[in-house]
Design a protein around this motif. Sequence first.
Motif, PDB file in Angstrom:
ATOM      1  N   THR A  71      89.653  48.011   5.904  1.00 18.18           N
ATOM      2  CA  THR A  71      90.105  49.125   7.396  1.00 18.18           C
ATOM      3  C   THR A  71      90.926  47.797   8.555  1.00 18.18           C
ATOM      4  OG1 THR A  71      88.112  49.680   7.140  1.00 18.18           O
ATOM      5  CG2 THR A  71      89.170  50.073   8.848  1.00 18.18           C
ATOM      6  N   ALA A  98      87.681  53.977   6.792  1.00 17.46           N
ATOM      7  CA  ALA A  98      87.874  53.950   8.030  1.00 17.46           C
ATOM      8  C   ALA A  98      87.215  54.229   8.833  1.00 17.46           C
ATOM      9  CB  ALA A  98      88.914  55.246   8.351  1.00 17.46           C
ATOM     10  N   ARG A 118      94.919  56.542  11.091  1.00 14.43           N
ATOM     11  CA  ARG A 118      95.431  57.941   9.570  1.00 14.43           C
ATOM     12  C   ARG A 118      97.068  58.550  10.529  1.00 14.43           C
ATOM     13  NH1 ARG A 118      97.660  62.261   9.404  1.00 14.43           N
ATOM     14  NH2 ARG A 118      96.897  62.896  11.629  1.00 14.43           N
ATOM     15  N   SER A 128      98.937  61.381   4.577  1.00 13.71           N
ATOM     16  CA  SER A 128      97.688  60.474   4.714  1.00 13.71           C
ATOM     17  C   SER A 128      95.989  60.908   5.011  1.00 13.71           C
ATOM     18  CB  SER A 128      97.829  59.693   6.699  1.00 13.71           C
ATOM     19  OG  SER A 128      96.183  58.868   6.282  1.00 13.71           O
ATOM     20  N   HIS A 129      95.773  61.411   3.734  1.00 11.55           N
ATOM     21  CA  HIS A 129      94.092  62.401   3.657  1.00 11.55           C
ATOM     22  C   HIS A 129      93.241  61.857   4.265  1.00 11.55           C
ATOM     23  CE1 HIS A 129      91.897  65.081   1.283  1.00 11.55           C
ATOM     24  NE2 HIS A 129      91.635  65.263   2.401  1.00 11.55           N
ATOM     25  N   ARG A 130      93.052  62.146   5.211  1.00 13.57           N
ATOM     26  CA  ARG A 130      91.191  61.387   5.535  1.00 13.57           C
ATOM     27  C   ARG A 130      89.962  62.878   5.457  1.00 13.57           C
ATOM     28  NH1 ARG A 130      88.294  58.825   9.260  1.00 13.57           N
ATOM     29  NH2 ARG A 130      86.061  58.984  10.113  1.00 13.57           N
ATOM     30  N   ARG A 132      85.814  63.950   4.265  1.00 14.75           N
ATOM     31  CA  ARG A 132      85.007  64.527   5.244  1.00 14.75           C
ATOM     32  C   ARG A 132      83.373  63.926   4.226  1.00 14.75           C
ATOM     33  NH1 ARG A 132      87.199  63.597  10.631  1.00 14.75           N
ATOM     34  NH2 ARG A 132      89.169  64.696  10.294  1.00 14.75           N
ATOM     35  N   ASP A 159      92.545  58.554   3.365  1.00 13.10           N
ATOM     36  CA  ASP A 159      91.393  57.643   4.508  1.00 13.10           C
ATOM     37  C   ASP A 159      89.883  57.535   4.178  1.00 13.10           C
ATOM     38  OD1 ASP A 159      92.099  56.143   6.844  1.00 13.10           O
ATOM     39  OD2 ASP A 159      91.545  57.622   8.062  1.00 13.10           O
ATOM     40  N   PRO A 161      86.490  57.318   5.569  1.00 13.30           N
ATOM     41  CA  PRO A 161      84.872  56.714   5.917  1.00 13.30           C
ATOM     42  C   PRO A 161      83.870  55.960   5.160  1.00 13.30           C
ATOM     43  CG  PRO A 161      85.419  59.363   6.468  1.00 13.30           C
ATOM     44  CD  PRO A 161      86.259  59.206   5.106  1.00 13.30           C
TER      45      PRO A 161
END
Length: 521
Positions: A71, A98, A118, A128-130, A132, A159, A161
């Motif tokens: 990160t 992330a 991101r 850039s795709h975060r 969930r 990205d 978490p």
Amino acid sequence: MTGGEALVAGLAAHGVDTVFGIPGTHSLPIYPYLRKYRIRHVLTRHEQGAGYAADGYARVSGRPGVVLTTTGPAILNAVAAAAQAYSDSVPVLFVSPAMPVDHPGRGNGLLHEVKDQRAAMAAVTAGSHRVRSVGEIPVAVAQAFADLRTGRPRPRHLDLPLDLLDRSEDVRAVRPIHVAVTPPDGKSIGAAAGILAAARRPGVIVGGGVRHAADELRRLVELLQAPVISSTNGKGILPYDHPLSLGAGLHRAAVRDFVEDCDVVLAIGTELAPADLFYGGLTFSGKLIRVDVDPAQLLTNASPDLSIVADASIALDALSATLQPKGSQRERADSWRRRVGDQARTEGSRWLSIVDGIASAIGRSGVVAADNAMVCYYGALSNLPGYRPGCFLFPTGLGTLGYGLPAAIGAKLAEPDTPVVAIEGDGGLMFSVAELATAAQLRLPLPVVVVDNGGYGEIRREMAERGDPVHAVDLDRPDFPALATALGCHGVSAGGDIGPLVATALAADRPTLIHVRDDAG
């Protein structure tokens, strides 16, 4: 699966066998699964080096490169490499943990916290795709690879978490999505074929977008009897010794004269970018036909008389199926080949002995990874023979420094049996010199040719040309061979023909730094 395993399983399902990066506290939940899924991890010494190595791997292998960092500062260290891959249309997937899913919007001081990681990556990649949830990770991987393999290839970022990486859900890897390639418009192909059939002095410009269509290009230009000039990233797509090849480099005066002489120019997979045209744009006195997979690119830098939105291989095949062979124009092609080649040799004369020595050692299959150094863009770009797509890896558009060495590592890992050479300047090498230790640990027989002009020679030249005081560009000369030895490599100084030194280095048990002193400045 845990989120960490879901990521690795997804990469493996898409044929990934190598990732480049450095592990960190937040990425640890990913690492147990790399060996389980038989993915090799290449430990670089800096994340920027990981990005350039993945770029070189992608250019040579034809498959997306993958970078895995932790990160915050780690992924930000890779930003320049991501921007370079975007500039040169190279498919590289950057993956990083992330901040947690429910991390406070204004932050709380968590380790490696970045205001908006991101957004930083989105600014230099195609997206850039975060994710969930753990369940979304395999889908996100499949979507990323579909994007990497569709249209204009450009880097992407995932990205993840960090709190999802140890969390388990009932998920499975998503199989690759087959992306159909849309055929070009038949009317446009017919119109282009009509223009080309009527041409008396046709010419072709090819860029990196034709790397996967070398055979299709050769068939078409032989039908047309059209001489071919390539951009930097198009070097070697038509072999250097083909009678219709004018080599690489769009910037020379002789190339501008050739383009003006053509009554039709077919430009395929090229930006016609200012970064390739050092001294100004081209003038098209005849008709211009552009073929590109990116619709927006067709109107950038030059407005065509006819444009075709299509993958290069399909468009070239369609044109070849429509055209009849033209009579030989060998005399015209030979004349332009001599004129363009003579000018290239004259402009690059200062570095010819170095370039010729490398060429003699690597043969027809070799790959050269070059940095932004005078020996590369004035010397090797136009004068080093290229016989295959992806034979000359160069950071064209963004123009970064420190690219050559790590890109050569990636290229050598992509094709272990191929002769690979890195060319660096003394200034550029110091941006990524730690990657000598990476290459040494991998025991790569990699020659690293360092042409040392005691500083930033191009900027020195430009200052003098402007009439400005020349300062802030001179570098003390370290003992480069000793530095290489300290990092686990061989180190030698060249006093004459470097060809034998390069040949010996290609068969060595580790990398070899070959120091060439260039006192011309």
